[in-house]
Design a protein around this motif. Structure first.
Motif, PDB file in Angstrom:
ATOM      1  N   GLY A 138      -8.201   1.525   7.968  1.00 16.12           N
ATOM      2  CA  GLY A 138      -7.679   0.291   7.387  1.00 16.12           C
ATOM      3  C   GLY A 138      -6.729  -0.418   8.335  1.00 16.12           C
ATOM      4  N   TYR A 139      -6.688   0.053   9.592  1.00 12.20           N
ATOM      5  CA  TYR A 139      -5.807  -0.572  10.583  1.00 12.20           C
ATOM      6  C   TYR A 139      -6.489  -1.766  11.238  1.00 12.20           C
ATOM      7  CZ  TYR A 139      -2.600   3.308   9.994  1.00 12.20           C
ATOM      8  OH  TYR A 139      -1.716   4.209   9.451  1.00 12.20           O
ATOM      9  N   LYS A 140      -5.661  -2.653  11.833  1.00 12.65           N
ATOM     10  CA  LYS A 140      -6.176  -3.933  12.314  1.00 12.65           C
ATOM     11  C   LYS A 140      -7.231  -3.815  13.408  1.00 12.65           C
ATOM     12  CE  LYS A 140      -1.992  -5.857  12.663  1.00 12.65           C
ATOM     13  NZ  LYS A 140      -0.967  -6.873  12.918  1.00 12.65           N
ATOM     14  N   HIS A 141      -7.175  -2.735  14.205  1.00 14.15           N
ATOM     15  CA  HIS A 141      -8.163  -2.623  15.282  1.00 14.15           C
ATOM     16  C   HIS A 141      -9.586  -2.468  14.733  1.00 14.15           C
ATOM     17  CE1 HIS A 141      -8.657   1.717  14.727  1.00 14.15           C
ATOM     18  NE2 HIS A 141      -7.338   1.805  14.621  1.00 14.15           N
ATOM     19  N   SER A 142      -9.708  -2.087  13.444  1.00 14.36           N
ATOM     20  CA  SER A 142     -11.047  -1.941  12.844  1.00 14.36           C
ATOM     21  C   SER A 142     -11.695  -3.290  12.530  1.00 14.36           C
ATOM     22  CB  SER A 142     -10.967  -1.107  11.558  1.00 14.36           C
ATOM     23  OG  SER A 142     -10.662   0.230  11.877  1.00 14.36           O
ATOM     24  N   LEU A 143     -10.970  -4.381  12.770  1.00 17.03           N
ATOM     25  CA  LEU A 143     -11.538  -5.710  12.529  1.00 17.03           C
ATOM     26  C   LEU A 143     -12.800  -5.917  13.365  1.00 17.03           C
ATOM     27  CD1 LEU A 143     -11.312  -8.506  11.179  1.00 17.03           C
ATOM     28  CD2 LEU A 143      -9.881  -9.229  13.092  1.00 17.03           C
ATOM     29  N   ARG A 144     -12.838  -5.325  14.557  1.00 13.40           N
ATOM     30  CA  ARG A 144     -14.039  -5.527  15.396  1.00 13.40           C
ATOM     31  C   ARG A 144     -15.276  -4.909  14.758  1.00 13.40           C
ATOM     32  NH1 ARG A 144     -10.983  -2.345  19.261  1.00 13.40           N
ATOM     33  NH2 ARG A 144     -11.729  -0.207  19.387  1.00 13.40           N
ATOM     34  N   GLU A 145     -15.083  -3.830  13.968  1.00 13.17           N
ATOM     35  CA  GLU A 145     -16.228  -3.237  13.265  1.00 13.17           C
ATOM     36  C   GLU A 145     -16.728  -4.191  12.177  1.00 13.17           C
ATOM     37  OE1 GLU A 145     -15.460   0.927  11.986  1.00 13.17           O
ATOM     38  OE2 GLU A 145     -13.694   0.788  13.270  1.00 13.17           O
ATOM     39  N   LEU A 188      -8.738  -5.312   5.079  1.00 15.88           N
ATOM     40  CA  LEU A 188      -8.976  -4.030   5.748  1.00 15.88           C
ATOM     41  C   LEU A 188      -8.116  -2.997   5.053  1.00 15.88           C
ATOM     42  CD1 LEU A 188      -8.904  -4.566   9.615  1.00 15.88           C
ATOM     43  CD2 LEU A 188     -10.674  -3.412   8.330  1.00 15.88           C
ATOM     44  N   MET A 189      -8.717  -1.958   4.514  1.00 17.37           N
ATOM     45  CA  MET A 189      -7.903  -1.040   3.716  1.00 17.37           C
ATOM     46  C   MET A 189      -8.318   0.422   3.842  1.00 17.37           C
ATOM     47  SD  MET A 189      -9.263  -2.403  -0.010  1.00 17.37           S
ATOM     48  CE  MET A 189      -7.821  -1.822  -0.850  1.00 17.37           C
ATOM     49  N   GLN A 190      -7.378   1.280   3.485  1.00 15.91           N
ATOM     50  CA  GLN A 190      -7.622   2.702   3.237  1.00 15.91           C
ATOM     51  C   GLN A 190      -6.616   3.060   2.153  1.00 15.91           C
ATOM     52  OE1 GLN A 190      -6.755   3.731   7.375  1.00 15.91           O
ATOM     53  NE2 GLN A 190      -4.964   4.905   6.709  1.00 15.91           N
ATOM     54  N   GLU A 191      -6.691   4.241   1.595  1.00 17.63           N
ATOM     55  CA  GLU A 191      -5.782   4.569   0.486  1.00 17.63           C
ATOM     56  C   GLU A 191      -4.326   4.380   0.896  1.00 17.63           C
ATOM     57  OE1 GLU A 191      -6.223   8.240  -1.587  1.00 17.63           O
ATOM     58  OE2 GLU A 191      -8.141   7.696  -2.449  1.00 17.63           O
ATOM     59  N   GLY A 192      -3.635   3.484   0.181  1.00 16.40           N
ATOM     60  CA  GLY A 192      -2.207   3.294   0.424  1.00 16.40           C
ATOM     61  C   GLY A 192      -1.854   2.263   1.477  1.00 16.40           C
ATOM     62  N   LEU A 193      -2.868   1.703   2.168  1.00  7.85           N
ATOM     63  CA  LEU A 193      -2.593   0.703   3.218  1.00  7.85           C
ATOM     64  C   LEU A 193      -3.658  -0.386   3.193  1.00  7.85           C
ATOM     65  CD1 LEU A 193      -1.034  -0.156   5.859  1.00  7.85           C
ATOM     66  CD2 LEU A 193      -2.744   1.157   7.114  1.00  7.85           C
ATOM     67  N   ALA A 194      -3.218  -1.643   3.243  1.00 11.41           N
ATOM     68  CA  ALA A 194      -4.176  -2.759   3.309  1.00 11.41           C
ATOM     69  C   ALA A 194      -3.606  -3.877   4.174  1.00 11.41           C
ATOM     70  CB  ALA A 194      -4.479  -3.290   1.906  1.00 11.41           C
ATOM     71  N   HIS A 195      -4.481  -4.505   4.947  1.00 13.16           N
ATOM     72  CA  HIS A 195      -4.128  -5.694   5.725  1.00 13.16           C
ATOM     73  C   HIS A 195      -5.022  -6.834   5.257  1.00 13.16           C
ATOM     74  CE1 HIS A 195      -2.725  -2.551   8.563  1.00 13.16           C
ATOM     75  NE2 HIS A 195      -1.771  -3.432   8.810  1.00 13.16           N
ATOM     76  N   ILE A 196      -4.426  -8.004   5.001  1.00 11.47           N
ATOM     77  CA  ILE A 196      -5.242  -9.176   4.685  1.00 11.47           C
ATOM     78  C   ILE A 196      -5.163 -10.102   5.893  1.00 11.47           C
ATOM     79  CG2 ILE A 196      -5.484 -11.199   3.194  1.00 11.47           C
ATOM     80  CD1 ILE A 196      -4.690  -9.415   0.873  1.00 11.47           C
ATOM     81  N   ARG A 205       0.568  -7.401   4.603  1.00  6.10           N
ATOM     82  CA  ARG A 205       0.368  -5.956   4.786  1.00  6.10           C
ATOM     83  C   ARG A 205       0.902  -5.296   3.528  1.00  6.10           C
ATOM     84  NH1 ARG A 205       0.753  -1.735   9.155  1.00  6.10           N
ATOM     85  NH2 ARG A 205       1.831   0.019   8.191  1.00  6.10           N
ATOM     86  N   VAL A 206       0.076  -4.507   2.870  1.00  7.87           N
ATOM     87  CA  VAL A 206       0.473  -3.841   1.620  1.00  7.87           C
ATOM     88  C   VAL A 206       0.466  -2.338   1.863  1.00  7.87           C
ATOM     89  CG1 VAL A 206      -0.107  -3.475  -0.813  1.00  7.87           C
ATOM     90  CG2 VAL A 206      -0.566  -5.706   0.245  1.00  7.87           C
ATOM     91  N   GLU A 207       1.594  -1.700   1.555  1.00  4.11           N
ATOM     92  CA  GLU A 207       1.677  -0.251   1.762  1.00  4.11           C
ATOM     93  C   GLU A 207       2.265   0.391   0.513  1.00  4.11           C
ATOM     94  OE1 GLU A 207       2.521   2.428   5.719  1.00  4.11           O
ATOM     95  OE2 GLU A 207       3.351   0.408   5.621  1.00  4.11           O
ATOM     96  N   THR A 208       1.618   1.419   0.010  1.00  2.91           N
ATOM     97  CA  THR A 208       2.082   2.121  -1.183  1.00  2.91           C
ATOM     98  C   THR A 208       1.911   3.620  -0.955  1.00  2.91           C
ATOM     99  OG1 THR A 208       1.246   0.285  -2.531  1.00  2.91           O
ATOM    100  CG2 THR A 208       1.805   2.293  -3.712  1.00  2.91           C
ATOM    101  N   SER A 209       2.906   4.372  -1.344  1.00  2.00           N
ATOM    102  CA  SER A 209       2.799   5.834  -1.209  1.00  2.00           C
ATOM    103  C   SER A 209       1.912   6.366  -2.335  1.00  2.00           C
ATOM    104  CB  SER A 209       4.199   6.443  -1.290  1.00  2.00           C
ATOM    105  OG  SER A 209       4.102   7.832  -1.240  1.00  2.00           O
TER     106      SER A 209
END
Length: 378
Positions: free
Chosen positions: A248-255, A141-149, A162-166
């Protein structure tokens, strides 16, 4: 879960020897083991011995202990189950009645004894050993600068990384650093993907994001796989699918779980059943509110009128330390099934179970409207 031996009387006493083989199995054990049961397993304990010098030496010895369960704790991150209670097995190192904490972890057998194996326990045991019930999905699950596996199993969703990059803005003078930062971010997500996604286990890997981030990362993944000859990705690229989400946040897993192409892959699994049942409930609540209810009191009244078509309940409600409360919910599930309804027991470790927990953990779709339910206090 590997069932080595079972000696059970339905609605009576019995024992099962089992071996947890994956994180999901420990969650199943957590739902099976209750206060008053006994658990027998091999454990290691520090023992003090008299040394020849007159002092005392500490030595770690392997022991077989049987614990009368008082409390059960599940450590999601460490995949360990801790059971605390009094020892009831004669042993030279641990007295009968002495408190001990048993740690159950993967690939270590244990024996569970119950005075009463009710229908829910038997159902849980059956599902645990049913390979078809598994979801086994990897999700980035990702968006620019943030990802959850995330790994979605049959009962547990775990966050593996959890990967976070500025990342600088794409406009103005900082545009020069944008591409470099984005590539670095994709490299970090790729490293986490290679570490945590095993295509021998998962049915498919989903890359999900708002906008084009998923497409950009997917392209990066395939290019790097060719460049570095990453066989696991090259050979399984057809099993990587893309899904649009709002974040890219975890709550979007339901989508993700709701997406038709994902639902098609996991359609016969417990996780998919939960998603479908919850979707049907919310649709009914929206379109025919008199045919949907939630909360223990409303569901109880609906059941008294034989109105429940589909019962939705979280496993959390069965873990009450009060035996009568657990039995009440077990009887409700049995009674709904006996009257021709269906019952879905949601895992509180899945996103759909978390959603149901926000509605008190129990809800129902009704056979016919009960508009008077609104007049009853929750």
């Amino acid at each position: 879960m590997k069932i080595v031996r079972r000696d059970i009387e339905p609605d009576g006493p019995g024992s099962v020897k089992m071996v947890p083989e994956e994180a999901d199995d420990l969650w199943v054990a957590y739902n099976l083991i209750a206060a008053g049961d006994t658990v027998m397993a091999v454990t290691v304990r520090k023992v003090l011995r008299e040394a020849a010098s007159g002092g005392r030496d500490a030595e770690r010895v392997k022991l077989k202990l049987e614990i009368k369960v008082e409390t059960v704790e599940y450590d999601k991150e460490g995949s360990v189950l801790r059971i605390r209670g009094k020892n009831i097995l004669e042993n030279e190192h641990v007295k009968i009645g002495a408190f001990h904490t048993l740690e159950l972890d993967l690939h270590r057998p244990f024996v569970l004894r119950k005075v009463l194996w009710d229908s829910l326990s038997l159902d849980t045991l059956h599902q645990a050993s049913d390979i078809k019930a598994s979801a086994d999905l990897a999700v980035v699950l990702m968006q620019e600068g943030l990802a959850h596996i995330l790994l979605v199993g049959k009962s547990v969703t775990t966050t593996r990384s959890r990967v976070e990059t500025s990342i600088p803005r794409k406009h103005g003078p900082s545009i020069a650093g944008y591409d470099k930062a984005l590539n670095k971010f994709f490299d970090n997500v790729l490293q986490a993907f290679l570490k945590h996604v095993d295509f021998n286990v998962v049915r498919c890997a989903v890359i999900a994001s708002p906008g084009f981030t998923k497409d950009q990362f997917h392209r990066h993944l395939l290019l790097e796989a060719e460049r570095r000859q990453l066989r696991a990705i090259i050979e399984n690229k057809s099993r990587i699918i893309l899904v649009h989400t709002t974040s890219g946040y975890k709550h979007s897993l339901r989508e993700v779980l709701d997406a038709p192409n994902v639902m098609n892959i996991i359609k016969n699994t417990k996780a998919a059943e939960e998603v479908r049942a919850l979707k049907d409930f919310f649709a009914m609540l929206s379109n025919e509110p008199a045919r949907a209810c939630y909360g223990p009191k409303h569901v109880e009244v609906a059941h008294e009128q034989m109105a429940i078509q589909t019962l939705l309940i979280t496993d959390e409600l069965f873990r009450s330390s009060d035996v009568a409360t657990r039995q009440k919910y077990v009887n409700l599930v049995d009674s709904v099934k006996a009257s021709g309804g269906t019952a879905h027991i949601f895992s509180s470790m899945h996103v759909s179970g978390e959603q149901l927990a926000q509605l008190t953990g129990i809800a129902a779709i009704l056979r016919f409207p009960l508009p008077d339910l609104d007049d009853i206090e929750m």
